[in-house]
Design a protein around this motif. Structure first.
Motif, PDB file in Angstrom:
ATOM      1  N   ARG A   1     -44.791 -16.258 -19.042  1.00 58.80           N
ATOM      2  CA  ARG A   1     -44.810 -14.827 -18.774  1.00 58.80           C
ATOM      3  C   ARG A   1     -45.850 -14.127 -19.640  1.00 58.80           C
ATOM      4  O   ARG A   1     -46.601 -13.277 -19.171  1.00 58.80           O
ATOM      5  N   ALA A   2     -45.882 -14.501 -20.931  1.00 58.34           N
ATOM      6  CA  ALA A   2     -46.827 -13.853 -21.837  1.00 58.34           C
ATOM      7  C   ALA A   2     -48.252 -14.097 -21.394  1.00 58.34           C
ATOM      8  O   ALA A   2     -49.124 -13.239 -21.539  1.00 58.34           O
ATOM      9  N   ALA A   3     -48.508 -15.263 -20.809  1.00 56.97           N
ATOM     10  CA  ALA A   3     -49.866 -15.625 -20.435  1.00 56.97           C
ATOM     11  C   ALA A   3     -50.413 -14.779 -19.304  1.00 56.97           C
ATOM     12  O   ALA A   3     -51.623 -14.700 -19.109  1.00 56.97           O
ATOM     13  N   ILE A   4     -49.537 -14.136 -18.531  1.00 50.81           N
ATOM     14  CA  ILE A   4     -50.023 -13.371 -17.394  1.00 50.81           C
ATOM     15  C   ILE A   4     -50.043 -11.868 -17.658  1.00 50.81           C
ATOM     16  O   ILE A   4     -50.271 -11.074 -16.755  1.00 50.81           O
ATOM     17  N   GLN A   5     -49.794 -11.469 -18.894  1.00 50.75           N
ATOM     18  CA  GLN A   5     -49.830 -10.048 -19.196  1.00 50.75           C
ATOM     19  C   GLN A   5     -51.227  -9.488 -18.897  1.00 50.75           C
ATOM     20  O   GLN A   5     -52.240 -10.095 -19.228  1.00 50.75           O
TER      21      GLN A   5
ATOM     22  N   PRO B   1     -40.468 -23.149 -15.886  1.00 52.87           N
ATOM     23  CA  PRO B   1     -41.683 -22.982 -16.692  1.00 52.87           C
ATOM     24  C   PRO B   1     -42.939 -22.762 -15.856  1.00 52.87           C
ATOM     25  O   PRO B   1     -43.959 -22.310 -16.374  1.00 52.87           O
ATOM     26  N   ASP B   2     -42.875 -23.066 -14.555  1.00 52.92           N
ATOM     27  CA  ASP B   2     -44.029 -22.887 -13.668  1.00 52.92           C
ATOM     28  C   ASP B   2     -44.122 -21.487 -13.082  1.00 52.92           C
ATOM     29  O   ASP B   2     -45.103 -21.161 -12.403  1.00 52.92           O
ATOM     30  N   TYR B   3     -43.106 -20.668 -13.329  1.00 56.34           N
ATOM     31  CA  TYR B   3     -43.056 -19.318 -12.773  1.00 56.34           C
ATOM     32  C   TYR B   3     -44.296 -18.520 -13.189  1.00 56.34           C
ATOM     33  O   TYR B   3     -44.623 -18.422 -14.369  1.00 56.34           O
ATOM     34  N   HIS B   4     -44.990 -17.985 -12.212  1.00 54.67           N
ATOM     35  CA  HIS B   4     -46.191 -17.174 -12.435  1.00 54.67           C
ATOM     36  C   HIS B   4     -47.285 -17.932 -13.188  1.00 54.67           C
ATOM     37  O   HIS B   4     -47.981 -17.360 -14.024  1.00 54.67           O
ATOM     38  N   THR B   5     -47.397 -19.214 -12.900  1.00 56.11           N
ATOM     39  CA  THR B   5     -48.499 -20.010 -13.440  1.00 56.11           C
ATOM     40  C   THR B   5     -49.159 -20.774 -12.299  1.00 56.11           C
ATOM     41  O   THR B   5     -48.658 -20.810 -11.169  1.00 56.11           O
ATOM     42  N   VAL B   6     -50.275 -21.437 -12.625  1.00 55.20           N
ATOM     43  CA  VAL B   6     -50.977 -22.240 -11.616  1.00 55.20           C
ATOM     44  C   VAL B   6     -50.183 -23.482 -11.226  1.00 55.20           C
ATOM     45  O   VAL B   6     -50.554 -24.182 -10.275  1.00 55.20           O
ATOM     46  N   ASN B   7     -49.090 -23.760 -11.937  1.00 54.46           N
ATOM     47  CA  ASN B   7     -48.288 -24.952 -11.647  1.00 54.46           C
ATOM     48  C   ASN B   7     -47.215 -24.728 -10.590  1.00 54.46           C
ATOM     49  O   ASN B   7     -46.470 -25.662 -10.276  1.00 54.46           O
ATOM     50  N   ASP B   8     -47.118 -23.521 -10.051  1.00 56.24           N
ATOM     51  CA  ASP B   8     -46.162 -23.264  -8.967  1.00 56.24           C
ATOM     52  C   ASP B   8     -46.796 -23.741  -7.662  1.00 56.24           C
ATOM     53  O   ASP B   8     -47.313 -22.958  -6.874  1.00 56.24           O
ATOM     54  N   THR B   9     -46.745 -25.061  -7.450  1.00 51.36           N
ATOM     55  CA  THR B   9     -47.456 -25.689  -6.351  1.00 51.36           C
ATOM     56  C   THR B   9     -46.501 -26.406  -5.406  1.00 51.36           C
ATOM     57  O   THR B   9     -45.331 -26.648  -5.723  1.00 51.36           O
TER      58      THR B   9
END
Length: 559
Positions: free
Chosen positions: A258-262, A499-507
């Motif tokens: 989450r912090a990474a997408i601020q 942990p993949d929520y809102h990251t490039v790993n939600d594939t």
């Protein structure tokens, strides 16, 4: 008497046959929802080619056309009065002018200009100018009680602060403190800095150099008001889809994601290495050594730089739109077909981040394609009420599509029995599901879900996020909420975050298609159950909400 008995026997046999045929059709519809169908659609919706389905974007518009085409192929009709599947939502879009935005580094003997987006970038909401003398603060951590202080007694008032992006080593306790890391750009502003510039990591620099690209200048859309009774120019959903505050049980990896997408705040930007070496008066090798030190968990000395920096950003605005996709299947009953069950999912996600597609296979490709399979099933067994499929836009921006739909609804809100919202239905325990808000307005909605689940799906339900006071505030964070605000019983069927929520790993590779199938089949059965009842679901769970309509937006107990 014998004739009467014969008639009664015939009627009973006829009734049994009707029930059997209905059950057969229902089973046929349920069996039509398959893993294979879900996989086929998700490969279209959530592949790299759709570029993360940003709002608005050309790629997302292609997705909406696919949804409309598939819905039409299953026999659904356009819901909009003009015969269109698309309810276009007007918005104002802000972009950065590349030709008019620049960064100037000034020393006693020279000055050099750098341009956007090749050398610097950021998420800029408005035009602005920032300037000041330069201070370099290494990694920019302010944790003296934990043995790391990059600021000391530096006077940051009116200064331009430079820090390194970097990554602390595995096992370093500060790396796990995501709340602390999330303050790195805000602490200098709190200390009076006029501008914070972050030097991107070596990995990002290498990737941009290899691909020959600069920073991505994301469009910043703003929704024009959809609330006729409110006078402000724009509005977004209260507390909608805000990065949640970590609860005591929150996985640290989730908090980090989450912090990474601020979004970069106003008065902050990112710079490439060519700018950083010019500002600091060092060579590339020296900059690499600084990043390496942080990677070993070592501080980089802070420096007051004898230079001045000026950043000027000019933004430009234009109007645009993004569509809800609205399709309707007319009910089989000549009277009840004027009432509705609405199924929703949001077709948007987060677009591109650092050149990589935020595919959003679970969030919310799973709900989006689940609705396509439900559409196919409903075409085989129509309920008495009409069913509206609403693929909504801008959920990630603040529930824009759902707020717009309920405030500009093509059908009377008073005739909508319930909203079933599918958002993230394909991860975590394959036999569990969170229900949010299912019993907040109507006990009949919750009982319908429980009954259909007991008969067929056998999922284990959890109501923990139904609490509006829960730290993660999920009650407010998906598209069922605007329906509830206007007194329509709504439920969010939700698998929980990962942990993949809102990251490039939600594939797609991480999706549990069998779980998607279970949830889609359950939603189909609940739709039939609610759609075939003799009356709209009763509003019996909240004494302040007794009728459907916009007057409920003032009720504190649901907003």
């Amino acid at each position: 008497m014998a004739a009467r008995r014969s008639i009664m026997v015939i009627l009973r046999v006829g009734l049994i046959l009707c029930i059997a045929l209905a059950a057969q059709a229902q089973q046929k519809g349920m069996n039509s929802i398959t893993v294979e169908g879900l996989r086929l659609h998700l490969n279209v919706i959530a592949g790299d080619e759709t570029e993360g389905r940003d709002t608005p974007s050309t790629a997302d518009n292609i997705v909406t056309r696919y949804l409309a085409t598939m819905a039409e192929s299953y026999g659904f009709k356009p819901l909009m009065p003009n015969g269109s599947f698309f309810q276009n939502i007007p918005m104002e879009i802000t972009t950065v002018s590349e030709s008019k935005s620049r960064l100037r580094v000034i020393s006693a003997t020279e000055e050099e200009l750098f341009y956007c987006p090749h050398s610097f970038g950021g998420t800029f909401r408005t035009s602005g100018a920032w300037s000041g003398d330069i201070v370099f603060v290494g990694y920019g951590l302010n944790a003296p009680d934990k043995g790391w202080d990059d600021y000391g007694d530096l006077d940051l008032a009116g200064k331009v602060v430079i820090m390194l992006e970097g990554q602390l080593p595995e096992g370093n306790p500060l790396r796990a403190d995501r709340a602390l890391l999330g303050t790195r750009t805000s602490i200098p502003r709190a200390k009076g800095a006029s501008l914070v510039l972050t030097v991107i990591s070596p990995e990002r620099e290498k990737d941009m150099t290899t691909r020959g690209v600069g920073f991505q200048l994301a469009q910043r859309p703003a929704l024009f008001s959809t609330y006729p009774t409110q006078n402000q120019a724009r509005i977004s959903a209260p507390a909608a889809k805000q990065p949640p505050q970590p609860a005591a049980t929150t996985n640290p990896q989730q908090a980090g994601a989450r912090a990474a997408i601020q979004a970069i705040p106003p008065g902050a930007a990112e710079i490439r290495h060519e700018v950083a070496t010019k500002i600091l008066g060092i060579r590339q090798g020296e900059l690499d050594a600084m990043f390496a030190s942080i990677g070993r968990g070592q501080q980089v000395p802070r420096v007051v730089v004898n230079k001045r920096l000026e950043l000027s950003v000019v933004t430009e605005k234009h109007t645009g739109s993004s569509p809800n996709v609205l399709a309707v299947l007319e009910g089989s009953d000549p009277v009840l077909k004027s009432e509705y069950v609405v199924i929703t999912a949001h077709h948007d996600h987060l677009g591109m981040r650092n050149g990589k597609s935020m595919n959003g296979a679970d969030d919310d490709g799973s709900g989006t394609v689940g609705m396509l399979e439900i559409a196919k099933a409903l075409a085989l067994e129509r309920p008495k009420r009409s069913v509206i499929l609403a693929w909504l836009t801008g959920e990630e921006k603040g529930l824009w599509g759902s707020h717009y739909f309920v405030n500009n609804c093509p059908v009377p809100l008073e005739e909508i029995s319930a909203n079933l919202n599918l958002d993230m239905i394909s991860r975590n325990d394959s036999n569990s599901l969170y229900l949010i808000a299912s019993n907040n307005l109507s006990t009949e909605l919750d009982s319908s879900i429980l009954s259909m689940n007991d008969k067929y799906s056998k999922l284990k339900f959890d109501y923990v996020y139904n609490d509006r006071a829960h730290p993660d505030r999920f009650y407010y964070r998906s598209d069922q909420y605007p329906f509830i605000r206007v007194g329509i019983p709504g439920v969010w069927l939700f698998c929980g975050t990962t942990p993949d929520y809102h990251t490039v790993n939600d594939t797609i590779e991480r999706v549990d298609f069998k779980k998607m199938e279970k949830v889609a089949r359950l939603t189909y059965l609940v739709t039939l159950d609610i759609g075939n009842r003799p009356a709209l679901l009763k509003l019996d769970a909240n004494k302040e909400v007794t009728t459907r309509g916009k007057h409920n937006t003032a009720v504190d107990s649901i907003r």
